[in-house]
Design a protein around this motif. Structure first.
Motif: not given
Length: 468
Positions: A335-341, A344-361
């Motif tokens: 199960v995948w989830h994305t979120f804003r990191s 550091k990293g400029g506007q990219n990480v603050n506006k785009v959901e670059t962070g990733v979380r995965v759950t092994h069910v």
């Protein structure tokens, strides 16, 4: 308990652990030096709290003229520092007996490394020849493997040389003590015995560390590792407890000369951290720290009341692409989830959901990554973390396939703790698994974890032997 040199040869596969310290020697004492304590760098504002508080050894004979000169220089140096001799409680015979025991332990360690055998010499020649090849770095992966083999060989050779020079130094000091005693110079004899005792004690510590390394025979023990600390039951106190644990592991890693880096963290609502992810780089980092995985319980006075707090610690090896390439995970198990990191990293990480979380069910294992600046790179990195965790759990549960892994991940709550840290009304740190306990809780929380880590490693070694 130490075994005397004449008690029989020990098996190379069953080293004798010496947990008792050498006999005390009431001899020259120095004025205590004030300890200097510095908080580790890189902690967030919410974690800034008060920072409290090494018979195959070659014995070389030294000419008596050199030994006498060495003894005079040592005695003069000690007297210049204001060292005063006291009553001698350890005799020449006892010191030689302890030397024999340490030499025996050193022999077991060198034998376990294969040092001195024809196979070791042939392997050393082969690796050195490979290192000198002009086209070595045409294949970087192969070159790194060859260089790792070279480092292991050089480490074994250096260890053997150090053991030989240490035995030489002790024997030289004992010879000087005997000559001084026969000449009627009791003060000089005491100085020499003190020198022998000092070197014996230091060598005993080095041998104990080497014996611990002999336990590092697991599949991933030589790997670097990730440490994840997360708040359990206890509210704001648990968030503060996460900070204290981060400081404890940071201090421990720094004392061992390893490297530690904070990868990610989540601030608490009021104080402290809800979670923090660390990367530890060092020799046998995972093998040594894997016993820290579990629930850690803290008891202290908080806001005028005696409170109990919990935090969970997860330790996973950092594996290369080759190690995890063969692991296949069904897409339906993730199960995948994305979120804003953020950060550091400029506007990219603050506006785009670059962070990733995965759950092994099937197992409930959760991994996340915010280290990279793109979602694709974080997605690849989090899959490596998840596969490493699954491989580790697969080995621990002794199953053949990933499908057989049980999802019995313990929660950081009452009854699941592996270690208790009590600060009030008394101070004690006790490991529930081994029964090992210490009363100097502040030193433990400052990173003095060696005794607890060693106890867990020895316990697991005995458990493996029983299964065999």
């Amino acid at each position: 308990m130490a075994v005397s040199a004449g008690s029989g040869s020990a098996s190379m596969l069953e080293p004798v652990w010496t947990t008792a310290s050498l006999p005390r020697l009431a001899l020259p004492s120095r004025a205590p030096v004030a300890a200097r304590h510095h908080a580790p760098t890189g902690l967030s504002w919410s974690c800034q709290r008060s920072w409290g508080v090494r018979e195959s050894v070659l014995l070389l004979l030294v000419p008596s003229c050199i030994a006498r000169r060495h003894g005079r220089n040592l005695g003069s140096a000690l007297r210049a520092e204001g060292v005063q001799t006291e009553e001698i409680e350890l005799t020449q015979f006892q010191l030689k007996k302890e030397l024999g025991e340490l030499k025996r332990r050193g022999t077991i360690i060198l034998d376990s490394l294969g040092f001195g055998s024809a196979e070791f010499a042939a392997e050393a020649d082969r690796v050195r020849e490979a290192v000198n090849q002009a086209d070595l770095w045409d294949d970087p992966a192969k070159a790194q493997d060859v260089m790792a083999q070279m480092r292991r060989i050089e480490s074994s050779e250096k260890r053997a040389a150090n053991y030989a020079s240490t035995a030489e130094e002790i024997m030289a000091a004992l010879e000087l003590a005997k000559e001084a005693e026969e000449g009627g110079d009791d003060e000089e004899a005491a100085m020499m015995r003190h020198e022998a005792w000092t070197v014996l004690t230091k060598w005993q510590e080095e041998l104990s560390k080497a014996e611990i390394e002999m336990l590092m025979n697991g599949k991933f023990d030589a790997s670097n590792c990730h440490i994840s600390i997360y708040a359990g039951a206890g509210g704001d106190e648990a968030c503060d407890w996460v900070c204290m644990l981060e400081r404890m592991y940071t201090g421990y890693v720094q004392k061992k000369g390893w490297q530690i880096k904070r990868l990610d963290f989540s601030e608490g609502d009021a104080i402290g951290l809800k979670s923090v992810d660390l990367e530890v780089t060092g020799e046998f980092a995972f093998g040594i720290l894997q016993g820290e995985q579990g629930t850690h319980r803290l008891v202290r006075v908080w806001n005028g009341k005696r409170q109990t707090t919990f935090a969970g610690v997860e330790v996973a090896p950092i594996l290369g692409d080759d190690s995890v390439a063969a692991i296949e995970i069904q897409d339906g198990d993730l199960v995948w989830h994305t979120f804003r990191s953020g950060g550091k990293g400029g506007q990219n990480v603050n506006k785009v959901e670059t962070g990733v979380r995965v759950t092994h069910v099937p197992t409930g294992i959760v991994c996340k990554s915010t280290e990279e600046r793109s979602q694709l790179m974080n997605r690849n990195l989090v899959m490596k973390k998840l596969k490493a965790r699954l491989l580790m759990v697969q080995e621990q549960q002794n199953v053949d396939t990933l499908a057989e892994i049980r999802g019995d991940v313990a929660m950081a709550t009452w009854g699941a703790q592996i270690r208790n840290y009590v600060l009030q009304p008394y101070t004690i740190v006790k490991d529930v698994r081994t029964g090992h306990e210490r009363g100097d809780a502040e030193r433990v929380l400052s990173g003095d974890l060696d005794s607890h880590v060693d106890a867990v490693l020895r316990m697991r070694s005995l458990e493996k032997k029983k299964k065999i």
